[in-house]
Design a protein around this motif. Structure first.
Motif, PDB file in Angstrom:
ATOM      1  N   GLN A  69       0.821  -1.216   0.000  1.00  0.00           N
ATOM      2  CA  GLN A  69       0.000   0.000   0.000  1.00  0.00           C
ATOM      3  C   GLN A  69       0.855   1.266   0.000  1.00  0.00           C
ATOM      4  O   GLN A  69       0.555   2.242  -0.705  1.00  0.00           O
ATOM      5  N   LEU A 113       2.141   1.737  -3.478  1.00  0.00           N
ATOM      6  CA  LEU A 113       1.074   2.225  -4.355  1.00  0.00           C
ATOM      7  C   LEU A 113       0.842   3.720  -4.148  1.00  0.00           C
ATOM      8  O   LEU A 113       0.688   4.483  -5.116  1.00  0.00           O
ATOM      9  N   ASP A 114       0.831   4.144  -2.901  1.00  0.00           N
ATOM     10  CA  ASP A 114       0.626   5.567  -2.617  1.00  0.00           C
ATOM     11  C   ASP A 114       1.752   6.417  -3.206  1.00  0.00           C
ATOM     12  O   ASP A 114       1.519   7.473  -3.799  1.00  0.00           O
ATOM     13  N   SER A 128       3.730   5.564  -5.718  1.00  0.00           N
ATOM     14  CA  SER A 128       3.659   5.484  -7.179  1.00  0.00           C
ATOM     15  C   SER A 128       2.576   6.403  -7.726  1.00  0.00           C
ATOM     16  O   SER A 128       2.742   7.041  -8.776  1.00  0.00           O
ATOM     17  N   LYS A 129       1.456   6.460  -7.028  1.00  0.00           N
ATOM     18  CA  LYS A 129       0.355   7.331  -7.445  1.00  0.00           C
ATOM     19  C   LYS A 129       0.753   8.802  -7.336  1.00  0.00           C
ATOM     20  O   LYS A 129       0.527   9.597  -8.254  1.00  0.00           O
ATOM     21  N   LYS A 130       1.391   9.147  -6.241  1.00  0.00           N
ATOM     22  CA  LYS A 130       1.757  10.546  -6.004  1.00  0.00           C
ATOM     23  C   LYS A 130       2.787  11.039  -7.011  1.00  0.00           C
ATOM     24  O   LYS A 130       2.712  12.182  -7.494  1.00  0.00           O
ATOM     25  N   GLY A 156       3.578   9.648 -10.056  1.00  0.00           N
ATOM     26  CA  GLY A 156       3.293   9.420 -11.470  1.00  0.00           C
ATOM     27  C   GLY A 156       4.066   8.302 -12.142  1.00  0.00           C
ATOM     28  O   GLY A 156       4.528   8.459 -13.279  1.00  0.00           O
ATOM     29  N   TYR A 176      -6.487   0.156  -6.613  1.00  0.00           N
ATOM     30  CA  TYR A 176      -5.860   1.426  -6.983  1.00  0.00           C
ATOM     31  C   TYR A 176      -6.019   1.690  -8.481  1.00  0.00           C
ATOM     32  O   TYR A 176      -6.036   2.846  -8.913  1.00  0.00           O
ATOM     33  N   HIS A 177      -6.126   0.632  -9.259  1.00  0.00           N
ATOM     34  CA  HIS A 177      -6.426   0.827 -10.685  1.00  0.00           C
ATOM     35  C   HIS A 177      -7.872   1.248 -10.878  1.00  0.00           C
ATOM     36  O   HIS A 177      -8.164   2.207 -11.612  1.00  0.00           O
ATOM     37  N   THR A 200     -10.023   2.531  -8.675  1.00  0.00           N
ATOM     38  CA  THR A 200     -10.408   3.773  -8.000  1.00  0.00           C
ATOM     39  C   THR A 200      -9.664   4.990  -8.535  1.00  0.00           C
ATOM     40  O   THR A 200     -10.266   6.044  -8.787  1.00  0.00           O
ATOM     41  N   PHE A 201      -8.352   4.851  -8.715  1.00  0.00           N
ATOM     42  CA  PHE A 201      -7.511   5.997  -9.058  1.00  0.00           C
ATOM     43  C   PHE A 201      -6.998   5.970 -10.504  1.00  0.00           C
ATOM     44  O   PHE A 201      -6.326   6.911 -10.930  1.00  0.00           O
ATOM     45  N   MET A 215      -4.724   3.971 -11.644  1.00  0.00           N
ATOM     46  CA  MET A 215      -3.293   3.724 -11.666  1.00  0.00           C
ATOM     47  C   MET A 215      -2.934   2.652 -12.700  1.00  0.00           C
ATOM     48  O   MET A 215      -3.654   1.664 -12.850  1.00  0.00           O
TER      49      MET A 215
END
Length: 328
Positions: A109, A112-113, A115-117, A119, A169-170, A172-173, A175
């Motif tokens: 998690q 993932l956070d 990686s999302k932040k 990019g 995460y894919h 919802t966001f 990703m």
């Protein structure tokens, strides 16, 4: 050609370590960052020849350390993440499930956070066929990507949980994630608590070889080099949001594997000793890899060839085995 920054988590471990070397060999234009906490099953001896490489960097860190991970992602601007880092030994998960939840779930998690932040262009999550549970020994069915998840050990439950987090995460966001689920790996640099290196090292020393239950549990064996080439395909050609099963089409009972190794080494089957079965020991795993094969991947190693080469590697690298066991 534009350089790419690739983060490989767990790159001091067995599969991750082989993937580090695979990527450096095949993609010299990539800069590889290997993040590993160096638990008992991780070692840097395998990468000692890479210490002077300009495109390889090792960072000792815990993937569940949010502050550290965010700082690394901010500093190095990773293009891709291939996430291996995990506690993976079933027996240890039965004794101490908490560490498996922390690393495999919370650690995923955190990544993932980050990686999302920052990019990340693609996040490849390396999982296991054990999340599907077991199949009956007399079944002809195979695990498909849409097979329901029914994990039966704390280890496989923690991996299934991380799979679901990655998927969420894919969904919802948005990703760009891909999940892979592989069958049992074997090959160079595997820690000696796992079946094949355990049998090889004990047989070489004429020590008793423990076999759980009646030894009839079936696994599909995948050479780690074939796994690495499959992950290469997934990283560069896999469709975002998809799951890909990676199997070797090499089903064997545990007892067949043990006897094969003993025969190759000219050792007596009298070394085999049957021990009480593992709690919740799944009967059979079997992967259908047809989906990834549509991307052009095929396993190169059949088991009979791969096991001979693996035995030879352990014979030629006994000092590595001794150092790893001692340090672990």
């Amino acid at each position: 050609m534009m350089r790419k920054n690739l983060l490989i988590t767990g790159g001091a471990g067995f599969i991750g370590g082989n993937f580090v070397q695979y990527m450096l060999k095949h993609y010299p234009e990539y800069t590889i960052y290997n993040v590993d906490v160096l638990s008992y099953a991780g070692d840097l001896l395998k990468h000692s020849h890479l210490e002077e490489s300009d495109n390889y960097h090792f960072i000792k860190a815990d993937i569940a350390d949010r502050e550290k991970m965010m700082a690394l992602f901010s500093e190095f601007c990773f293009d891709y993440v291939v996430h291996f880092a995990a506690e993976s030994h079933v027996d240890r998960s039965i004794v101490d499930p908490e560490v498996f939840v922390r690393t495999n779930v919370l650690g995923t998690q955190v990544l993932l956070d980050a990686s999302k932040k920052y990019g990340v262009s693609k996040f490849v999550h390396v999982s296991t066929d054990e999340v599907y549970g077991e199949m009956e020994l007399n079944s002809t069915e195979l695990f498909h990507e849409n097979t329901p998840l029914q994990p039966n050990s704390p280890y496989s439950a923690s991996k299934a949980s991380s799979d679901l987090l990655v998927r969420s995460y894919h969904e919802t966001f948005g990703m760009p994630v891909v999940i892979t689920r592989c069958s049992n790996n074997y090959g160079p640099y595997q820690y000696t608590e796992k079946l094949i290196p355990l049998v090889i090292t004990k047989a070489l020393n004429d020590e008793k070889i423990p076999v759980y239950g009646d030894g009839k549990n079936v696994r599909d064996w995948l050479h780690v080099y074939d796994h690495c080439s499959a992950l290469d395909v997934v990283l560069h050609s896999g469709q975002v949001g998809e799951v890909y099963n990676i199997g070797g089409n090499n089903e064997r009972t545990n007892l067949e594997v043990v006897r094969n190794i003993l025969s190759s080494l000219g050792k007596s089957e009298e070394l085999i000793t049957y021990v009480d079965d593992r709690l919740g020991h799944d009967k059979r795993y079997a992967i259908d890899p047809s989906k990834i094969e549509k991307l052009g991947w095929k396993p190169r190693f059949d088991f009979d060839t791969g096991i001979v080469e693996t035995i030879k590697w352990y014979q030629e690298n006994e000092m590595w085995c001794k150092k790893i066991v001692f340090s672990g």
